[in-house]
Design an enzyme around this catalytic site. Structure first.
Site, PDB file in Angstrom:
ATOM      1  N   LYS A  19      -6.016  25.369  77.063  1.00 56.48           N
ATOM      2  CA  LYS A  19      -5.849  24.438  78.193  1.00 56.48           C
ATOM      3  C   LYS A  19      -5.599  23.003  77.732  1.00 56.48           C
ATOM      4  O   LYS A  19      -4.691  22.328  78.195  1.00 56.48           O
ATOM      5  CB  LYS A  19      -7.082  24.479  79.113  1.00 56.48           C
ATOM      6  CG  LYS A  19      -7.401  25.857  79.668  1.00 56.48           C
ATOM      7  CD  LYS A  19      -8.603  25.841  80.583  1.00 56.48           C
ATOM      8  CE  LYS A  19      -9.898  25.374  79.936  1.00 56.48           C
ATOM      9  NZ  LYS A  19     -10.389  26.248  78.854  1.00 56.48           N
ATOM     10  N   ARG A  94     -15.845  24.256  87.130  1.00 56.73           N
ATOM     11  CA  ARG A  94     -16.294  25.385  86.306  1.00 56.73           C
ATOM     12  C   ARG A  94     -17.256  26.283  87.061  1.00 56.73           C
ATOM     13  O   ARG A  94     -17.771  27.242  86.497  1.00 56.73           O
ATOM     14  CB  ARG A  94     -16.983  24.856  85.048  1.00 56.73           C
ATOM     15  CG  ARG A  94     -16.108  24.918  83.794  1.00 56.73           C
ATOM     16  CD  ARG A  94     -16.886  24.256  82.695  1.00 56.73           C
ATOM     17  NE  ARG A  94     -16.623  24.705  81.366  1.00 56.73           N
ATOM     18  CZ  ARG A  94     -15.852  24.061  80.499  1.00 56.73           C
ATOM     19  NH1 ARG A  94     -15.153  23.015  80.861  1.00 56.73           N
ATOM     20  NH2 ARG A  94     -15.764  24.474  79.250  1.00 56.73           N
ATOM     21  N   ARG A 132     -10.571  25.903  65.387  1.00 51.78           N
ATOM     22  CA  ARG A 132     -10.186  24.645  66.059  1.00 51.78           C
ATOM     23  C   ARG A 132     -10.708  23.431  65.282  1.00 51.78           C
ATOM     24  O   ARG A 132     -11.838  23.402  64.816  1.00 51.78           O
ATOM     25  CB  ARG A 132     -10.755  24.612  67.476  1.00 51.78           C
ATOM     26  CG  ARG A 132     -10.586  23.248  68.151  1.00 51.78           C
ATOM     27  CD  ARG A 132     -10.657  23.320  69.659  1.00 51.78           C
ATOM     28  NE  ARG A 132     -11.886  23.915  70.165  1.00 51.78           N
ATOM     29  CZ  ARG A 132     -12.054  24.250  71.446  1.00 51.78           C
ATOM     30  NH1 ARG A 132     -11.093  24.070  72.320  1.00 51.78           N
ATOM     31  NH2 ARG A 132     -13.201  24.805  71.822  1.00 51.78           N
ATOM     32  N   ARG A 165     -15.993  20.912  66.155  1.00 49.06           N
ATOM     33  CA  ARG A 165     -16.991  20.658  67.192  1.00 49.06           C
ATOM     34  C   ARG A 165     -18.257  21.472  66.944  1.00 49.06           C
ATOM     35  O   ARG A 165     -18.180  22.643  66.562  1.00 49.06           O
ATOM     36  CB  ARG A 165     -16.409  21.033  68.569  1.00 49.06           C
ATOM     37  CG  ARG A 165     -15.490  20.002  69.142  1.00 49.06           C
ATOM     38  CD  ARG A 165     -14.715  20.510  70.341  1.00 49.06           C
ATOM     39  NE  ARG A 165     -15.511  21.228  71.332  1.00 49.06           N
ATOM     40  CZ  ARG A 165     -15.006  21.693  72.485  1.00 49.06           C
ATOM     41  NH1 ARG A 165     -13.738  21.510  72.775  1.00 49.06           N
ATOM     42  NH2 ARG A 165     -15.784  22.338  73.338  1.00 49.06           N
ATOM     43  N   ARG A 176     -20.910  30.387  75.576  1.00 54.78           N
ATOM     44  CA  ARG A 176     -19.867  29.715  76.375  1.00 54.78           C
ATOM     45  C   ARG A 176     -18.972  30.736  77.071  1.00 54.78           C
ATOM     46  O   ARG A 176     -18.572  30.542  78.211  1.00 54.78           O
ATOM     47  CB  ARG A 176     -19.038  28.787  75.476  1.00 54.78           C
ATOM     48  CG  ARG A 176     -19.817  27.515  75.111  1.00 54.78           C
ATOM     49  CD  ARG A 176     -19.191  26.774  73.971  1.00 54.78           C
ATOM     50  NE  ARG A 176     -17.890  26.250  74.289  1.00 54.78           N
ATOM     51  CZ  ARG A 176     -16.961  25.952  73.386  1.00 54.78           C
ATOM     52  NH1 ARG A 176     -17.197  26.157  72.107  1.00 54.78           N
ATOM     53  NH2 ARG A 176     -15.818  25.454  73.754  1.00 54.78           N
TER      54      ARG A 176
HETATM   55  P1  ADP Z   1      -9.221  24.934  75.458  1.00 57.92           P
HETATM   56  O1  ADP Z   1      -8.875  23.532  75.866  1.00 57.92           O
HETATM   57  O2  ADP Z   1      -8.827  25.952  76.497  1.00 57.92           O
HETATM   58  O3  ADP Z   1     -10.655  25.084  75.028  1.00 57.92           O
HETATM   59  P2  ADP Z   1      -7.605  24.355  73.090  1.00 57.92           P
HETATM   60  O4  ADP Z   1      -6.351  23.786  73.660  1.00 57.92           O
HETATM   61  O5  ADP Z   1      -8.578  23.406  72.485  1.00 57.92           O
HETATM   62  O6  ADP Z   1      -8.334  25.302  74.194  1.00 57.92           O
HETATM   63  O7  ADP Z   1      -7.163  25.466  72.038  1.00 57.92           O
HETATM   64  C1  ADP Z   1      -8.131  26.184  71.275  1.00 57.92           C
HETATM   65  C2  ADP Z   1      -7.611  26.386  69.864  1.00 57.92           C
HETATM   66  O8  ADP Z   1      -6.500  27.270  69.874  1.00 57.92           O
HETATM   67  C3  ADP Z   1      -7.122  25.122  69.174  1.00 57.92           C
HETATM   68  O9  ADP Z   1      -7.471  25.193  67.800  1.00 57.92           O
HETATM   69  C4  ADP Z   1      -5.598  25.155  69.364  1.00 57.92           C
HETATM   70  O10 ADP Z   1      -4.911  24.491  68.298  1.00 57.92           O
HETATM   71  C5  ADP Z   1      -5.326  26.647  69.352  1.00 57.92           C
HETATM   72  N1  ADP Z   1      -4.241  27.056  70.246  1.00 57.92           N
HETATM   73  C6  ADP Z   1      -3.948  26.548  71.481  1.00 57.92           C
HETATM   74  N2  ADP Z   1      -2.908  27.197  72.036  1.00 57.92           N
HETATM   75  C7  ADP Z   1      -2.530  28.139  71.134  1.00 57.92           C
HETATM   76  C8  ADP Z   1      -1.504  29.154  71.115  1.00 57.92           C
HETATM   77  N3  ADP Z   1      -0.666  29.324  72.164  1.00 57.92           N
HETATM   78  N4  ADP Z   1      -1.427  29.954  70.028  1.00 57.92           N
HETATM   79  C9  ADP Z   1      -2.273  29.792  68.982  1.00 57.92           C
HETATM   80  N5  ADP Z   1      -3.257  28.874  68.931  1.00 57.92           N
HETATM   81  C10 ADP Z   1      -3.385  28.056  69.991  1.00 57.92           C
HETATM   82  P1  AMP Z   2     -14.875  21.996  76.814  1.00 57.22           P
HETATM   83  O1  AMP Z   2     -14.444  20.808  76.018  1.00 57.22           O
HETATM   84  O2  AMP Z   2     -14.098  22.153  78.095  1.00 57.22           O
HETATM   85  O3  AMP Z   2     -14.928  23.262  75.997  1.00 57.22           O
HETATM   86  O4  AMP Z   2     -16.370  21.678  77.269  1.00 57.22           O
HETATM   87  C1  AMP Z   2     -17.412  21.483  76.325  1.00 57.22           C
HETATM   88  C2  AMP Z   2     -18.768  21.504  77.041  1.00 57.22           C
HETATM   89  O5  AMP Z   2     -18.852  20.397  77.964  1.00 57.22           O
HETATM   90  C3  AMP Z   2     -19.070  22.734  77.911  1.00 57.22           C
HETATM   91  O6  AMP Z   2     -19.545  23.828  77.134  1.00 57.22           O
HETATM   92  C4  AMP Z   2     -20.129  22.176  78.856  1.00 57.22           C
HETATM   93  O7  AMP Z   2     -21.383  22.045  78.217  1.00 57.22           O
HETATM   94  C5  AMP Z   2     -19.599  20.764  79.116  1.00 57.22           C
HETATM   95  N1  AMP Z   2     -18.676  20.758  80.280  1.00 57.22           N
HETATM   96  C6  AMP Z   2     -17.338  20.545  80.267  1.00 57.22           C
HETATM   97  N2  AMP Z   2     -16.831  20.619  81.506  1.00 57.22           N
HETATM   98  C7  AMP Z   2     -17.872  20.893  82.331  1.00 57.22           C
HETATM   99  C8  AMP Z   2     -18.000  21.110  83.737  1.00 57.22           C
HETATM  100  N3  AMP Z   2     -16.941  21.072  84.557  1.00 57.22           N
HETATM  101  N4  AMP Z   2     -19.235  21.364  84.239  1.00 57.22           N
HETATM  102  C9  AMP Z   2     -20.307  21.394  83.428  1.00 57.22           C
HETATM  103  N5  AMP Z   2     -20.258  21.233  82.110  1.00 57.22           N
HETATM  104  C10 AMP Z   2     -19.056  20.981  81.549  1.00 57.22           C
END
Ligand code: ADP
Ligand code: AMP
Length: 224
Positions: A19, A94, A132, A165, A176
């Site tokens: 995302k 969420r 990541r 992270r 998660r």
């Molecule tokens: P989210 O925001 O849904 O948690 P991220 O955008 O941070 O996901 O992506 C999670 C991991 O996967 C990151 O390390 C990113 O570089 C990688 N990633 C994102 N999209 C793709 C894809 N289409 N194919 C392979 N790896 C991806």
């Molecule tokens: P993310 O970066 O989206 O993976 O979020 C990291 C962490 O932030 C999550 O595991 C939650 O602890 C917190 N968080 C992010 N978005 C929300 C939300 N909409 N509601 C509650 N907690 C959130």
């Protein structure tokens, strides 16, 4: 489109589904800011604000930060000038309570425009999260294998150091995912019933996911 309508895109999908990666690509193309609640919490944590310190223990456990503070934070963010045309919401809502609160916030702007649902399997999510890496300075997202920076551990965009992270550790990832299925899962039905859901195959390479997303958005009149 009515004069007071804005474009609000809600990215729905499990952690690690891509995302944030797509929001960063599309915010430039669409002229809509990415509003990522996880990034907002991490920013607060880095600056040791009261909100950041409160959020920390929930984030460390992989649980949701309480709705009251999360909703207030989003409301404040969406009231800023750069959200005048709308926003790409990444990581919010969420749960159902947050979704209803968002509908109330957007009632006078025509509500949520479209909800792309990122479809990926669990094994892919785990592989993506475990590799990541995020830039400490600008938040750009990389993957050690699937999307590596040009130079090891250095951000292509700003030259700062990358880090892993804390909540991307395997112990936390499991919770998660559980939280996603239990609390966020019901939003699929919620938005489907409203006729807003658009499924996107998020298993493909980044560029192909972008193309699929753009096609999904175009069906709803949102074009790049
Ligand atoms: P989210 O925001 O849904 O948690 P991220 O955008 O941070 O996901 O992506 C999670 C991991 O996967 C990151 O390390 C990113 O570089 C990688 N990633 C994102 N999209 C793709 C894809 N289409 N194919 C392979 N790896 C991806
Ligand atoms: P993310 O970066 O989206 O993976 O979020 C990291 C962490 O932030 C999550 O595991 C939650 O602890 C917190 N968080 C992010 N978005 C929300 C939300 N909409 N509601 C509650 N907690 C959130």
């Amino acid at each position: 489109m009515a004069a007071n309508e804005r474009t609000f895109i809600v990215f729905l999908g499990p952690p690690g589904s891509g995302k944030g990666t797509q929001a960063r690509i599309l915010e430039k193309k669409l002229g809509l800011p990415q509003v990522a609640t996880g990034d907002l919490f991490r920013y607060n944590l880095k600056n040791e604000t009261e909100l950041g310190l409160l959020a920390k223990r929930y984030m460390d456990a992989g649980d949701l930060v309480p709705d009251e503070v999360t909703i207030r934070m989003v409301e404040e963010r969406l009231s800023r000038e750069d959200c005048a045309p709308g926003a790409i919401l990444d990581g919010f809502p969420r749960n159902l309570h947050q979704a209803v609160a968002l509908d109330e916030m957007l009632a006078s702007y025509g509500g949520v425009t479209v909800v792309p649902l990122f479809i990926v399997d669990d094994d892919t999510v785990v592989a993506r999260i475990s590799g990541r890496r995020v830039c400490r300075n600008c938040g750009a997202v990389y993957h050690v294998e699937f999307n590596p920076p040009r130079q090891d551990n250095i951000c292509d965009a700003c030259g700062s150091e990358l880090y892993q992270r804390d909540d991307d550790r395997p112990e936390t990832v499991k919770n998660r995912l559980y939280v996603y299925y239990k609390q966020t899962g019901p939003l699929i039905g919620y938005y489907f019933a409203k006729g807003l859901l658009e499924e996107v195959d998020a298993m493909q390479p980044v560029d192909d996911v972008t193309a699929a997303l753009e096609a999904a958005l175009a069906k709803r009149g949102v074009t790049v």
